[in-house]
Design a protein around this motif. Sequence first.
Motif, mmCIF file in Angstrom:
data_model
loop_
_atom_site.group_PDB
_atom_site.id
_atom_site.type_symbol
_atom_site.label_atom_id
_atom_site.label_comp_id
_atom_site.label_asym_id
_atom_site.label_seq_id
_atom_site.Cartn_x
_atom_site.Cartn_y
_atom_site.Cartn_z
ATOM 1 N N ASN A 102 0.981 -1.127 0.011
ATOM 2 C CA ASN A 102 -0.391 -0.258 0.161
ATOM 3 C C ASN A 102 0.604 0.743 -0.226
ATOM 4 O O ASN A 102 0.332 2.653 -1.108
ATOM 5 N N MET A 103 2.030 1.286 1.520
ATOM 6 C CA MET A 103 3.279 2.881 0.854
ATOM 7 C C MET A 103 3.479 2.599 -0.592
ATOM 8 O O MET A 103 3.474 4.125 -1.136
ATOM 9 N N LYS A 104 3.850 1.592 -1.401
ATOM 10 C CA LYS A 104 4.386 2.036 -2.319
ATOM 11 C C LYS A 104 3.312 2.044 -3.985
ATOM 12 O O LYS A 104 3.772 3.231 -4.201
ATOM 13 N N ARG A 105 2.308 1.841 -3.802
ATOM 14 C CA ARG A 105 1.011 2.565 -4.306
ATOM 15 C C ARG A 105 0.992 3.116 -3.970
ATOM 16 O O ARG A 105 0.861 4.411 -5.276
ATOM 17 N N LEU A 106 0.660 4.445 -2.749
ATOM 18 C CA LEU A 106 0.665 5.228 -2.671
ATOM 19 C C LEU A 106 1.003 6.516 -2.322
ATOM 20 O O LEU A 106 1.738 7.642 -2.940
ATOM 21 N N GLU A 107 3.041 5.929 -2.838
ATOM 22 C CA GLU A 107 3.867 6.978 -2.904
ATOM 23 C C GLU A 107 4.102 6.893 -4.656
ATOM 24 O O GLU A 107 3.955 8.112 -5.480
ATOM 25 N N GLU A 108 3.599 5.978 -5.144
ATOM 26 C CA GLU A 108 3.165 6.296 -7.092
ATOM 27 C C GLU A 108 2.339 7.108 -7.032
ATOM 28 O O GLU A 108 2.444 8.081 -8.086
ATOM 29 N N GLU A 109 1.262 6.658 -6.195
ATOM 30 C CA GLU A 109 0.116 7.882 -7.133
ATOM 31 C C GLU A 109 0.295 9.262 -6.733
ATOM 32 O O GLU A 109 -0.070 9.925 -7.318
ATOM 33 N N THR A 110 1.019 9.643 -5.347
ATOM 34 C CA THR A 110 1.673 10.782 -5.142
ATOM 35 C C THR A 110 2.314 11.104 -6.253
ATOM 36 O O THR A 110 2.398 12.488 -6.318
ATOM 37 N N GLU A 111 3.442 10.494 -6.676
ATOM 38 C CA GLU A 111 4.500 11.186 -7.120
ATOM 39 C C GLU A 111 3.529 11.616 -8.546
ATOM 40 O O GLU A 111 3.783 12.638 -9.492
ATOM 41 N N THR A 112 1.994 10.801 -9.499
ATOM 42 C CA THR A 112 1.466 10.396 -10.619
ATOM 43 C C THR A 112 1.511 12.423 -10.392
ATOM 44 O O THR A 112 1.015 12.737 -11.179
ATOM 45 N N LYS A 113 0.199 12.353 -9.322
ATOM 46 C CA LYS A 113 -0.048 13.978 -9.312
ATOM 47 C C LYS A 113 0.976 15.434 -8.624
ATOM 48 O O LYS A 113 0.363 16.201 -9.647
ATOM 49 N N ILE A 114 2.080 14.938 -8.339
ATOM 50 C CA ILE A 114 2.292 16.216 -8.021
ATOM 51 C C ILE A 114 2.783 16.744 -9.464
ATOM 52 O O ILE A 114 3.209 17.417 -9.920
ATOM 53 N N SER A 115 3.651 15.345 -10.381
ATOM 54 C CA SER A 115 4.107 15.705 -12.013
ATOM 55 C C SER A 115 2.623 16.049 -12.539
ATOM 56 O O SER A 115 2.589 17.355 -13.742
ATOM 57 N N SER A 116 1.641 15.670 -12.258
ATOM 58 C CA SER A 116 0.194 16.431 -12.934
ATOM 59 C C SER A 116 0.312 17.990 -12.309
ATOM 60 O O SER A 116 -0.461 18.839 -13.695
ATOM 61 N N LEU A 117 0.287 18.023 -11.318
ATOM 62 C CA LEU A 117 0.348 19.237 -10.932
ATOM 63 C C LEU A 117 1.152 20.569 -11.140
ATOM 64 O O LEU A 117 0.812 21.374 -11.767
ATOM 65 N N SER A 118 2.727 19.817 -11.185
ATOM 66 C CA SER A 118 3.476 20.385 -11.805
ATOM 67 C C SER A 118 3.122 20.752 -13.085
ATOM 68 O O SER A 118 4.012 22.693 -13.712
ATOM 69 N N ASP A 119 3.123 19.756 -13.308
ATOM 70 C CA ASP A 119 2.509 20.239 -15.809
ATOM 71 C C ASP A 119 1.820 20.891 -15.293
ATOM 72 O O ASP A 119 1.545 22.695 -16.426
ATOM 73 N N ALA A 120 0.139 20.863 -14.576
ATOM 74 C CA ALA A 120 -0.856 22.274 -15.212
ATOM 75 C C ALA A 120 -0.222 24.079 -14.417
ATOM 76 O O ALA A 120 -0.695 24.532 -14.890
ATOM 77 N N THR A 121 0.677 23.576 -13.423
ATOM 78 C CA THR A 121 0.949 24.956 -12.969
ATOM 79 C C THR A 121 2.105 25.709 -14.077
ATOM 80 O O THR A 121 1.613 26.460 -14.130
ATOM 81 N N SER A 122 2.708 24.569 -14.530
ATOM 82 C CA SER A 122 3.424 25.480 -15.669
ATOM 83 C C SER A 122 2.953 26.133 -17.256
ATOM 84 O O SER A 122 3.587 27.141 -17.297
ATOM 85 N N ASN A 123 1.841 25.135 -17.104
ATOM 86 C CA ASN A 123 0.906 25.727 -18.366
ATOM 87 C C ASN A 123 -0.062 26.757 -18.307
ATOM 88 O O ASN A 123 0.549 27.668 -19.083
ATOM 89 N N ILE A 124 -0.035 27.477 -17.195
ATOM 90 C CA ILE A 124 -1.023 28.365 -16.732
ATOM 91 C C ILE A 124 -0.339 29.274 -16.158
ATOM 92 O O ILE A 124 -0.115 30.829 -15.534
ATOM 93 N N ARG A 125 1.130 29.381 -16.061
ATOM 94 C CA ARG A 125 1.702 29.941 -15.352
ATOM 95 C C ARG A 125 2.321 32.438 -15.726
ATOM 96 O O ARG A 125 1.871 32.907 -15.723
ATOM 97 N N SER A 126 2.416 31.661 -17.264
ATOM 98 C CA SER A 126 2.263 32.761 -17.775
ATOM 99 C C SER A 126 0.946 33.437 -18.254
ATOM 100 O O SER A 126 0.783 35.184 -18.154
ATOM 101 N N ASP A 127 0.259 32.765 -17.912
ATOM 102 C CA ASP A 127 -1.647 32.650 -17.867
ATOM 103 C C ASP A 127 -1.582 34.316 -16.671
ATOM 104 O O ASP A 127 -1.996 35.740 -16.688
ATOM 105 N N VAL A 128 -1.400 33.466 -15.479
ATOM 106 C CA VAL A 128 -1.481 33.955 -14.460
ATOM 107 C C VAL A 128 -0.440 35.523 -14.220
ATOM 108 O O VAL A 128 -0.952 36.785 -13.883
#
Length: 110
Positions: A71-97
């Motif tokens: 479960n810990m390994k699965r949660l770490e993988e999910e967390t990394e996936t969410k962090i990377s998707s949030l990083s991508d989303a923020t980099s996409n809208i950073r200039s607009d903001v």
Amino acid sequence: MDIMRGQGGIQMLLTAEQEAQQIVSSARNMKLARLKHAKDEAEQEAAAYRSSLEKEYERKVSETSGCSGSNMKRLEEETETKISSLSDATSNIRSDVVDMLLKHVTTVHV
């Protein structure tokens, strides 16, 4: 002769009293022995029950700890996936903001 019979009766009473005391003493000793035996048995049963509960607890802990590792390994993988998707989303809208903030800061309303 009556004196002899009286002394014999007293002697018989003393002997009977001593025998009664021995019987009572013997009964008390037997009672104490039975109580001690019962206490020892109860302690043994309690120790056996405690031991079985501890073994059951350790078994359950070992079962769940194996799952918690996966479960810990699965949660770490999910967390990394969410962090990377949030990083991508923020980099996409950073200039607009930044442009929007600059527009609001530099615009003067009269």
